[in-house]
Write a protein that holds these residues in place. Structure first.
Motif, short mmCIF file in Angstrom:
data_model
loop_
_atom_site.label_atom_id
_atom_site.label_comp_id
_atom_site.label_asym_id
_atom_site.label_seq_id
_atom_site.Cartn_x
_atom_site.Cartn_y
_atom_site.Cartn_z
N ASN A 117 -19.19 1.89 18.39
CA ASN A 117 -17.97 1.49 17.41
C ASN A 117 -18.44 -0.15 17.86
O ASN A 117 -18.30 -0.65 18.77
CB ASN A 117 -16.99 1.84 18.18
CG ASN A 117 -15.65 1.27 17.29
OD1 ASN A 117 -15.57 0.40 16.69
ND2 ASN A 117 -14.25 2.02 17.51
N PRO A 118 -18.41 -0.87 16.55
CA PRO A 118 -18.62 -2.29 16.91
C PRO A 118 -17.00 -3.00 17.00
O PRO A 118 -17.08 -4.44 17.58
CB PRO A 118 -18.91 -2.87 15.40
CG PRO A 118 -18.00 -1.69 14.57
CD PRO A 118 -18.04 -0.48 15.34
N ASP A 119 -15.89 -2.29 17.28
CA ASP A 119 -14.69 -2.96 17.79
C ASP A 119 -14.50 -2.93 19.39
O ASP A 119 -13.94 -2.30 19.97
CB ASP A 119 -13.55 -2.02 17.14
CG ASP A 119 -12.27 -2.84 17.28
OD1 ASP A 119 -12.25 -4.09 17.57
OD2 ASP A 119 -11.16 -2.02 17.12
N LEU A 120 -15.47 -4.22 19.77
CA LEU A 120 -15.24 -4.26 21.23
C LEU A 120 -13.68 -4.43 21.58
O LEU A 120 -13.36 -4.09 22.71
CB LEU A 120 -16.34 -5.22 21.58
CG LEU A 120 -16.29 -5.60 23.15
CD1 LEU A 120 -16.70 -4.41 23.93
CD2 LEU A 120 -17.19 -6.86 23.55
N VAL A 121 -13.03 -5.52 21.10
CA VAL A 121 -11.89 -5.75 21.23
C VAL A 121 -10.87 -4.57 21.41
O VAL A 121 -9.97 -4.24 22.28
CB VAL A 121 -11.35 -6.79 20.37
CG1 VAL A 121 -9.90 -7.16 20.55
CG2 VAL A 121 -12.05 -8.11 20.71
N GLY A 122 -10.89 -3.93 20.49
CA GLY A 122 -10.00 -2.77 20.42
C GLY A 122 -10.17 -1.50 21.32
O GLY A 122 -9.33 -1.09 21.99
N VAL A 123 -11.65 -1.29 21.64
CA VAL A 123 -12.05 -0.44 22.70
C VAL A 123 -11.46 -0.85 23.91
O VAL A 123 -10.98 0.00 24.82
CB VAL A 123 -13.54 -0.15 22.66
CG1 VAL A 123 -13.80 0.80 23.91
CG2 VAL A 123 -13.78 0.75 21.48
N GLU A 124 -11.61 -2.04 24.42
CA GLU A 124 -11.16 -2.46 25.60
C GLU A 124 -9.74 -2.41 25.95
O GLU A 124 -9.18 -2.35 26.86
CB GLU A 124 -11.65 -3.93 25.73
CG GLU A 124 -13.05 -3.80 26.24
CD GLU A 124 -13.69 -5.23 26.60
OE1 GLU A 124 -13.71 -5.60 27.92
OE2 GLU A 124 -13.87 -6.46 26.06
N LEU A 125 -9.06 -2.91 24.77
CA LEU A 125 -7.60 -2.91 25.02
C LEU A 125 -7.12 -1.33 24.97
O LEU A 125 -5.83 -0.98 25.94
CB LEU A 125 -7.01 -3.43 23.63
CG LEU A 125 -7.15 -5.07 23.60
CD1 LEU A 125 -6.18 -5.64 22.29
CD2 LEU A 125 -6.35 -5.79 24.92
N CYS A 126 -7.51 -0.66 24.30
CA CYS A 126 -7.13 1.05 24.55
C CYS A 126 -7.39 1.28 25.86
O CYS A 126 -6.64 2.25 26.54
CB CYS A 126 -8.18 1.82 23.45
SG CYS A 126 -7.46 1.66 21.84
N ALA A 127 -8.72 1.20 26.42
CA ALA A 127 -8.97 1.50 27.66
C ALA A 127 -8.09 1.01 28.77
O ALA A 127 -7.34 1.65 29.93
CB ALA A 127 -10.37 1.09 28.43
#
Length: 453
Positions: free
Chosen positions: A301-311
């Motif tokens: 997934n190229p969405d690094l910001v979204g993955v980190e905020l979800c985590a």
């Protein structure tokens, strides 16, 4: 029987030259029924009956007396050929070769119950080397907690070379001598990993996997040897700055792995899936190729910001879900809480430019569901204990491991206020952690002004 007419078959056979070879007879035998014939005379040999020809195949041509022809004449007969379609009238009879099956419905095969199908050969042991195996990767896993131990096991099963850097030298010595982690997931075999103290971590690794608490993340990555890229397994925010943890990695590539990954299940080989996010697409693809297996499926997934905020945000919602369990409010209330929690996560992500699809994927909905429902979830368990009267510190001590939601909740609240995003559930969790009554909080949340979904 035959085509010769007017011949007295009962009379004595006059002496005659040997008959011609069978192949020289141009006539063909036509299929017909047997006719009544006179019985053999005294001292006369009976006539040999001829077999009926098959309707779909030509038969071998025979002249009268060919059966008693000399061997030289027999040797000159036309050689039998394999069966062909639409054979001409002069085609010789088919003679089966030794051990040859005439057809799939042969009577002999039916009597034998047909031949069994060939079975695939399965090796009794796993091959030591595989000619199609991908090249080995040198991994350095920093952090020997539950998640670090389980992920080390995943890498070992993939055949990679792994060094496990422990927080203390005593823990490293115990793992090196016994092949087990004495404190976390002691059933996992770590004998193939090289256990070292963090101060002695090798600097020649190809990838550094960081699985430490968010409170220690910045200091650990700053002291890492070498220049290998970092794969972060930590789910949270930097408590000192409120920033995403990937921003604390400088001078090297960085990627984040997240998803519904309970360490206890992964350690025993149960299947799961995860997403690898990075702004460097090539790095993410290389990590996916190195980690993906039949029991650990990796997506990119190229969405690094979204993955980190979800985590980070899902741990806070997990605390609230545990409180619902502790108060025995039912599955309806819990489902409503999880759904509205996902809305809060997506709202915060939109403010930071994250993709909406990320929150409906493994890092968002997938991780949120397992965090809020699994009995193995530490954040859910901590929320359950706090709702039953335990303090946050007592809950952490009773669980015996890091509870990221307690650390992340105030940081997430401050981050949302900075960008002007309303997070009612996160604010309520922070209020309870500060000492507010859960009953008052529940009444305030349920009494909010009704709005559109």
């Amino acid at each position: 029987m035959g085509h010769d007419r007017g011949e007295d078959r009962g009379g004595a056979r006059p002496s005659a030259p040997p008959p011609a070879a069978a192949a020289a007879v141009p006539r063909r035998v036509r299929p017909h029924g047997t006719r009544a014939r006179a019985p053999a005379r005294h001292r006369r040999r009976s006539l040999r009956p001829r077999h009926d020809a098959h309707l779909d195949a030509a038969t071998e041509q025979r002249a009268r007396g060919a059966a008693r022809a000399p061997a030289a004449a027999v040797a000159q007969r036309q050689a039998a050929q394999p069966p062909v379609r639409d054979a001409d009238g002069d085609q010789a009879a088919t003679l089966p070769r030794v051990r040859e099956r005439s057809r799939s419905r042969d009577a002999r095969l039916r009597l034998l119950g047909r031949e069994p199908a060939a079975r695939a050969l399965r090796p009794r042991r796993r091959p030591r080397l595989h000619r199609l195996r991908p090249p080995l990767v040198k991994f350095l896993v920093v952090g020997a907690g539950s998640w670090g131990t389980a992920f080390t096991h995943v890498l070992i099963e993939r055949g990679h070379q792994v060094a496990l850097a422990c927080h203390t030298r005593e823990q490293a010595d115990a793992i090196a001598s016994t092949g087990r982690n004495p404190r976390y997931l002691s059933q996992v075999d770590l004998s193939a990993a090289r256990a070292v103290a963090l101060a002695d971590a090798p600097g020649d690794a190809d990838v550094v996997v960081v699985a430490v608490p968010s409170t220690a993340f910045a200091d650990v990555v700053a002291a890492l040897p070498g220049s290998a890229p970092v794969l972060s397994l930590t789910k949270g925010l930097d408590p000192a700055t409120g920033e995403r943890l990937s921003t604390r990695v400088r001078g090297r590539g960085v990627a984040v792995l997240s998803g519904p990954n309970m360490a206890e299940e992964i350690s025993v080989g149960l299947p799961t899936a995860a997403v690898i996010a990075s702004e460097d697409g090539f790095l993410a693809g290389q990590l996916q190729h190195a980690i993906n297996s039949h029991v650990f499926r990796a997506y990119v997934n190229p969405d690094l910001v979204g993955v980190e905020l979800c985590a980070a945000a899902k741990n806070v919602i997990g605390l609230a879900a545990g409180a619902v369990d502790g108060l025995d409010l039912g599955d309806n209330a819990k489902a409503a809480l999880i759904t509205r929690g996902l809305v809060e996560m997506a709202r915060l992500g939109d403010a930071f430019g994250a993709r909406a699809e990320t929150f409906a994927g493994l890092a968002g909905m997938g991780d949120l569901i397992v965090t809020c429902w699994s009995r193995l979830g530490r954040n859910r368990r901590a929320g359950e204990l706090i709702s039953q009267g335990a303090s946050p510190a007592d809950a952490v001590a009773q669980i015996g491991q890091t509870v990221e939601g307690i650390t992340t909740a105030p940081v997430l609240q401050e981050l949302s206020q900075r960008v002007g995003v309303e997070l009612p559930i996160t604010e309520g969790v922070c209020a309870v952690l500060s000492g507010q009554s859960i009953g008052d909080l529940l009444a305030r949340l349920m009494g909010r002004q009704p709005t559109e979904e």
